[in-house]
Design a protein around this motif. Sequence first.
Motif, PDB file in Angstrom:
ATOM      1  N   LEU A  96       0.837  -1.203   0.000  1.00 34.68           N
ATOM      2  CA  LEU A  96       0.000   0.000   0.000  1.00 34.68           C
ATOM      3  C   LEU A  96       0.872   1.255   0.000  1.00 34.68           C
ATOM      4  O   LEU A  96       0.620   2.207  -0.760  1.00 34.68           O
ATOM      5  N   VAL A  97       1.913   1.255   0.843  1.00 33.81           N
ATOM      6  CA  VAL A  97       2.842   2.386   0.891  1.00 33.81           C
ATOM      7  C   VAL A  97       3.549   2.540  -0.454  1.00 33.81           C
ATOM      8  O   VAL A  97       3.778   3.652  -0.939  1.00 33.81           O
ATOM      9  N   LEU A  98       3.870   1.412  -1.082  1.00 39.88           N
ATOM     10  CA  LEU A  98       4.521   1.437  -2.393  1.00 39.88           C
ATOM     11  C   LEU A  98       3.631   2.101  -3.431  1.00 39.88           C
ATOM     12  O   LEU A  98       4.090   2.929  -4.229  1.00 39.88           O
ATOM     13  N   VAL A  99       2.351   1.755  -3.438  1.00 48.64           N
ATOM     14  CA  VAL A  99       1.408   2.358  -4.386  1.00 48.64           C
ATOM     15  C   VAL A  99       1.339   3.867  -4.184  1.00 48.64           C
ATOM     16  O   VAL A  99       1.376   4.647  -5.147  1.00 48.64           O
ATOM     17  N   ILE A 100       1.260   4.284  -2.924  1.00 49.20           N
ATOM     18  CA  ILE A 100       1.228   5.724  -2.609  1.00 49.20           C
ATOM     19  C   ILE A 100       2.515   6.387  -3.083  1.00 49.20           C
ATOM     20  O   ILE A 100       2.498   7.485  -3.671  1.00 49.20           O
ATOM     21  N   ALA A 101       3.643   5.713  -2.854  1.00 52.93           N
ATOM     22  CA  ALA A 101       4.944   6.257  -3.257  1.00 52.93           C
ATOM     23  C   ALA A 101       5.022   6.415  -4.775  1.00 52.93           C
ATOM     24  O   ALA A 101       5.529   7.429  -5.281  1.00 52.93           O
ATOM     25  N   ILE A 102       4.529   5.449  -5.512  1.00 49.66           N
ATOM     26  CA  ILE A 102       4.558   5.503  -6.974  1.00 49.66           C
ATOM     27  C   ILE A 102       3.699   6.657  -7.486  1.00 49.66           C
ATOM     28  O   ILE A 102       4.094   7.405  -8.393  1.00 49.66           O
ATOM     29  N   ILE A 103       2.525   6.833  -6.886  1.00 53.47           N
ATOM     30  CA  ILE A 103       1.639   7.933  -7.290  1.00 53.47           C
ATOM     31  C   ILE A 103       2.295   9.278  -7.004  1.00 53.47           C
ATOM     32  O   ILE A 103       2.305  10.181  -7.861  1.00 53.47           O
ATOM     33  N   LEU A 104       2.871   9.422  -5.809  1.00 57.23           N
ATOM     34  CA  LEU A 104       3.538  10.678  -5.457  1.00 57.23           C
ATOM     35  C   LEU A 104       4.715  10.962  -6.387  1.00 57.23           C
ATOM     36  O   LEU A 104       4.912  12.103  -6.836  1.00 57.23           O
TER      37      LEU A 104
END
Length: 205
Positions: A96-104
Amino acid sequence: MVLLAMGITMNSLTGLGASAIVSVPFTVSEATGLSFGDLTLIVYILFVGAEFVIMGKKSSWTYLLQIPLSIVFTRIMNLIKAVLPYESGNLPVDLLVLVIAIILTGVGAAMTVDMALIPNPGDGIVASISARSGRELGLCKNILDLCCVCCSLIIGAVMGNPLMGVGLGTFISMIGVGRVIAVFNALARTGLRRMAGLETAEQKA
């Protein structure tokens, strides 16, 4: 720029490998214990040099402004890494943190380039490749990311572990960041540039 720094740093904190664009300095950092931010600064300076080579006679002295920007940017990365309390180890949460990181990372990179400000060197070299080749920015980002990951695997292998700084998160970000840039630009680039007065200025020119 802050969104971009947060995305890159959060990606490295997931324990799933660093963002593809900084996987080389992350791999060296993991192997030597040297500062991730400092090593990223060195790579960014090399990117600035590569921009001059790629653009040739179309190069601009303003590319050099990316170096002081990189100094500030990598200090922000070190600060974010120091203050974020995140500990990896729970795979669903890490993803989940990875997905947020990719979007950011994707949104931060796209906005920086779209606003025609001094870009982060990782985005500046992508913009140079895109301008020189005539290819879409997101595609050029994917290609550069692939090259960075290959270099990281080679460096890791030399140091005894090919996957030292590369993991599932690296490969997901390698694809995901470029696609986020492409989707963001398709949905928002024209509107953002018009709001900033950039489209009007270009049309008058």
